[in-house]
Write a protein that holds these residues in place. Structure first.
Motif, PDB file in Angstrom:
ATOM      1  N   LEU A 130     -13.382   4.072   8.013  1.00 40.80           N
ATOM      2  CA  LEU A 130     -12.018   4.022   8.531  1.00 40.80           C
ATOM      3  C   LEU A 130     -11.046   3.525   7.463  1.00 40.80           C
ATOM      4  O   LEU A 130      -9.922   4.040   7.335  1.00 40.80           O
ATOM      5  CB  LEU A 130     -11.964   3.108   9.758  1.00 40.80           C
ATOM      6  CG  LEU A 130     -12.796   3.568  10.968  1.00 40.80           C
ATOM      7  CD1 LEU A 130     -12.718   2.536  12.089  1.00 40.80           C
ATOM      8  CD2 LEU A 130     -12.330   4.930  11.466  1.00 40.80           C
ATOM      9  N   ALA A 131     -11.481   2.523   6.682  1.00 42.66           N
ATOM     10  CA  ALA A 131     -10.612   2.018   5.609  1.00 42.66           C
ATOM     11  C   ALA A 131     -10.414   3.075   4.531  1.00 42.66           C
ATOM     12  O   ALA A 131      -9.314   3.196   3.967  1.00 42.66           O
ATOM     13  CB  ALA A 131     -11.215   0.751   5.011  1.00 42.66           C
ATOM     14  N   GLY A 132     -11.454   3.838   4.218  1.00 40.99           N
ATOM     15  CA  GLY A 132     -11.318   4.890   3.225  1.00 40.99           C
ATOM     16  C   GLY A 132     -10.328   5.957   3.646  1.00 40.99           C
ATOM     17  O   GLY A 132      -9.547   6.458   2.834  1.00 40.99           O
ATOM     18  N   LEU A 133     -10.333   6.313   4.926  1.00 45.22           N
ATOM     19  CA  LEU A 133      -9.346   7.260   5.429  1.00 45.22           C
ATOM     20  C   LEU A 133      -7.951   6.643   5.418  1.00 45.22           C
ATOM     21  O   LEU A 133      -6.952   7.353   5.217  1.00 45.22           O
ATOM     22  CB  LEU A 133      -9.718   7.702   6.845  1.00 45.22           C
ATOM     23  CG  LEU A 133     -11.026   8.502   6.974  1.00 45.22           C
ATOM     24  CD1 LEU A 133     -11.313   8.823   8.432  1.00 45.22           C
ATOM     25  CD2 LEU A 133     -10.967   9.778   6.146  1.00 45.22           C
ATOM     26  N   GLY A 134      -7.893   5.320   5.633  1.00 44.91           N
ATOM     27  CA  GLY A 134      -6.591   4.655   5.552  1.00 44.91           C
ATOM     28  C   GLY A 134      -6.017   4.657   4.151  1.00 44.91           C
ATOM     29  O   GLY A 134      -4.793   4.642   3.970  1.00 44.91           O
ATOM     30  N   LEU A 135      -6.891   4.690   3.136  1.00 41.80           N
ATOM     31  CA  LEU A 135      -6.413   4.719   1.752  1.00 41.80           C
ATOM     32  C   LEU A 135      -5.742   6.036   1.388  1.00 41.80           C
ATOM     33  O   LEU A 135      -4.996   6.092   0.399  1.00 41.80           O
ATOM     34  CB  LEU A 135      -7.586   4.454   0.795  1.00 41.80           C
ATOM     35  CG  LEU A 135      -8.175   3.041   0.805  1.00 41.80           C
ATOM     36  CD1 LEU A 135      -9.397   2.972  -0.078  1.00 41.80           C
ATOM     37  CD2 LEU A 135      -7.132   2.020   0.351  1.00 41.80           C
ATOM     38  N   ILE A 136      -6.009   7.098   2.136  1.00 40.65           N
ATOM     39  CA  ILE A 136      -5.385   8.393   1.860  1.00 40.65           C
ATOM     40  C   ILE A 136      -4.367   8.759   2.934  1.00 40.65           C
ATOM     41  O   ILE A 136      -3.938   9.911   3.010  1.00 40.65           O
ATOM     42  CB  ILE A 136      -6.449   9.504   1.756  1.00 40.65           C
ATOM     43  CG1 ILE A 136      -7.213   9.637   3.066  1.00 40.65           C
ATOM     44  CG2 ILE A 136      -7.404   9.230   0.609  1.00 40.65           C
ATOM     45  CD1 ILE A 136      -8.178  10.816   3.101  1.00 40.65           C
ATOM     46  N   ALA A 137      -3.998   7.777   3.768  1.00 41.80           N
ATOM     47  CA  ALA A 137      -3.026   8.038   4.833  1.00 41.80           C
ATOM     48  C   ALA A 137      -1.638   8.273   4.232  1.00 41.80           C
ATOM     49  O   ALA A 137      -1.330   7.837   3.126  1.00 41.80           O
ATOM     50  CB  ALA A 137      -2.993   6.883   5.820  1.00 41.80           C
ATOM     51  N   ARG A 138      -0.790   8.948   4.979  1.00 36.88           N
ATOM     52  CA  ARG A 138       0.568   9.204   4.521  1.00 36.88           C
ATOM     53  C   ARG A 138       1.471   7.995   4.695  1.00 36.88           C
ATOM     54  O   ARG A 138       2.491   7.874   4.025  1.00 36.88           O
ATOM     55  CB  ARG A 138       1.147  10.399   5.281  1.00 36.88           C
ATOM     56  CG  ARG A 138       0.493  11.732   4.936  1.00 36.88           C
ATOM     57  CD  ARG A 138       1.112  12.860   5.714  1.00 36.88           C
ATOM     58  NE  ARG A 138       0.592  14.163   5.293  1.00 36.88           N
ATOM     59  CZ  ARG A 138       0.922  15.320   5.835  1.00 36.88           C
ATOM     60  NH1 ARG A 138       1.785  15.335   6.858  1.00 36.88           N
ATOM     61  NH2 ARG A 138       0.406  16.445   5.387  1.00 36.88           N
ATOM     62  N   ASN A 139       1.108   7.098   5.587  1.00 37.48           N
ATOM     63  CA  ASN A 139       1.906   5.905   5.833  1.00 37.48           C
ATOM     64  C   ASN A 139       1.725   4.939   4.669  1.00 37.48           C
ATOM     65  O   ASN A 139       0.634   4.438   4.421  1.00 37.48           O
ATOM     66  CB  ASN A 139       1.467   5.247   7.152  1.00 37.48           C
ATOM     67  CG  ASN A 139       2.422   4.149   7.578  1.00 37.48           C
ATOM     68  OD1 ASN A 139       2.799   3.294   6.793  1.00 37.48           O
ATOM     69  ND2 ASN A 139       2.805   4.176   8.849  1.00 37.48           N
ATOM     70  N   ARG A 140       2.798   4.685   3.952  1.00 40.70           N
ATOM     71  CA  ARG A 140       2.707   3.829   2.767  1.00 40.70           C
ATOM     72  C   ARG A 140       2.346   2.395   3.121  1.00 40.70           C
ATOM     73  O   ARG A 140       1.578   1.742   2.415  1.00 40.70           O
ATOM     74  CB  ARG A 140       4.032   3.858   2.011  1.00 40.70           C
ATOM     75  CG  ARG A 140       4.047   3.036   0.739  1.00 40.70           C
ATOM     76  CD  ARG A 140       5.357   3.180  -0.003  1.00 40.70           C
ATOM     77  NE  ARG A 140       5.595   4.567  -0.383  1.00 40.70           N
ATOM     78  CZ  ARG A 140       6.690   4.977  -1.047  1.00 40.70           C
ATOM     79  NH1 ARG A 140       7.648   4.097  -1.366  1.00 40.70           N
ATOM     80  NH2 ARG A 140       6.825   6.250  -1.363  1.00 40.70           N
ATOM     81  N   ALA A 141       2.881   1.865   4.222  1.00 40.05           N
ATOM     82  CA  ALA A 141       2.577   0.493   4.627  1.00 40.05           C
ATOM     83  C   ALA A 141       1.094   0.350   4.967  1.00 40.05           C
ATOM     84  O   ALA A 141       0.449  -0.633   4.602  1.00 40.05           O
ATOM     85  CB  ALA A 141       3.443   0.089   5.811  1.00 40.05           C
ATOM     86  N   LEU A 142       0.549   1.353   5.668  1.00 36.86           N
ATOM     87  CA  LEU A 142      -0.872   1.312   6.006  1.00 36.86           C
ATOM     88  C   LEU A 142      -1.730   1.369   4.745  1.00 36.86           C
ATOM     89  O   LEU A 142      -2.716   0.627   4.631  1.00 36.86           O
ATOM     90  CB  LEU A 142      -1.218   2.484   6.936  1.00 36.86           C
ATOM     91  CG  LEU A 142      -2.693   2.628   7.321  1.00 36.86           C
ATOM     92  CD1 LEU A 142      -3.174   1.392   8.065  1.00 36.86           C
ATOM     93  CD2 LEU A 142      -2.911   3.890   8.168  1.00 36.86           C
TER      94      LEU A 142
END
Length: 294
Positions: A105-117
């Motif tokens: 889940l964290a790895g997918l968060g690293l490529i998220a479009r949301n800059r804050a996330l």
């Protein structure tokens, strides 16, 4: 001098010296260092070391003491293996499972479009990748209560449960980098083709990108599992009854003589090598196989 030939800077009148960018020398960081180091050992060397182990014990303590030490070790072997080493394997499996879930889940968060996330996840990954594992274990042991109550139900948290949680944090941070690296290694043409077919970003990731990342993530995932298994003896410093702690208790029960050190701790070492060596060999085989195909 030809028109297109570059003129060396030192030959230009009045030229100022230029500080070139730093270029590190030597081999780059190898994320498979653990697997390469362990997997590069020939199997016959490990068999030879196991055969020479009794001779080393004999040379250390002498024939009568060595015979007595091995006799005591034989009595404790089933207990140390079933109650000790298998518990280490259980801790490593649970910590790896929890770390893999959070890390994915964290790895997918690293490529998220949301800059804050992305910033929050990157801070999490950077902190736990660089934090000492033993310090994290002590913090979890002392900061997390031994039990908590939810809706009138008391849920205990024993030491080994806290150990699983403490080991899962750094593992999840490293698995997050594995996931991000695998996703970014997929050619951009795959993303463009999915977009041209009308796939949403979520559909592209779950149906097209992640299935291709499994083989890319498997070798580093196995490498981190071997590292985690080798690190489970840290639990002994927290009072968890794993193989190292039980080995110490067994030696105390047998008089804690110096002739017991090499046989008992050597047996624990052989168990870890016998378990992690096939994992390292398989990791390198899969890494070579998938690298050639990619």
């Amino acid at each position: 001098m030809a028109r297109n030939t570059p003129v060396p800077m030192a030959q230009v009148a009045g030229a100022m010296p230029v500080l070139l960018p730093f270029r590190p020398r030597g081999p780059a960081y190898d994320q498979f260092f653990m697997a390469r180091w362990l997997g590069a050992i020939p199997g016959k060397w490990l068999v030879l070391a196991a055969m020479l182990f009794p001779a080393a014990v004999l040379a250390q303590s002498g024939a009568p003491a060595a015979a007595s030490a091995f006799e005591k070790l034989v009595r404790w072997m089933p207990f140390l293996f079933k109650q000790g080493f298998l518990f280490n394997v259980l801790i490593s499996a649970l910590a790896m499972g929890l770390g893999t879930l959070v890390g994915a889940l964290a790895g997918l968060g690293l490529i998220a479009r949301n800059r804050a996330l992305r910033w929050v996840i990157q801070a999490y990954v950077s902190f736990f990748r660089n934090a000492p594992w033993l310090v994290l274990l002590f913090i979890i042991l002392l900061a997390v209560p031994f039990q908590f109550t939810i809706l009138g139900v008391t849920i205990p948290l024993s030491g080994w449960v806290k150990t699983v949680i403490g080991l899962a944090f750094p593992v999840s941070a490293n698995i997050a980098e594995v996931v991000r690296g695998a996703v970014q290694s997929v050619p951009t043409a795959q993303w463009e083709a999915a977009e041209s077919l009308g796939f949403t970003r979520r559909q592209t990731i779950w149906q097209i990108i992640l299935p291709q990342c499994v083989k890319r993530m498997l070798p580093p995932w196995m490498n981190w599992y071997a590292i985690l298994t080798m690190s489970t003896p840290l639990c002994s410093l927290l009072g968890v009854d794993e193989i190292i702690n039980l080995t110490r208790q067994a030696m105390e029960a047998e008089g804690n003589g110096p002739e017991l050190l090499m046989p008992f701790y050597g047996f624990a070492l052989l168990l870890f090598l016998a378990y992690c060596y096939p994992i390292a060999r398989l990791t390198m085989r899969l890494e070579r196989r998938f690298t050639v195909k990619n």
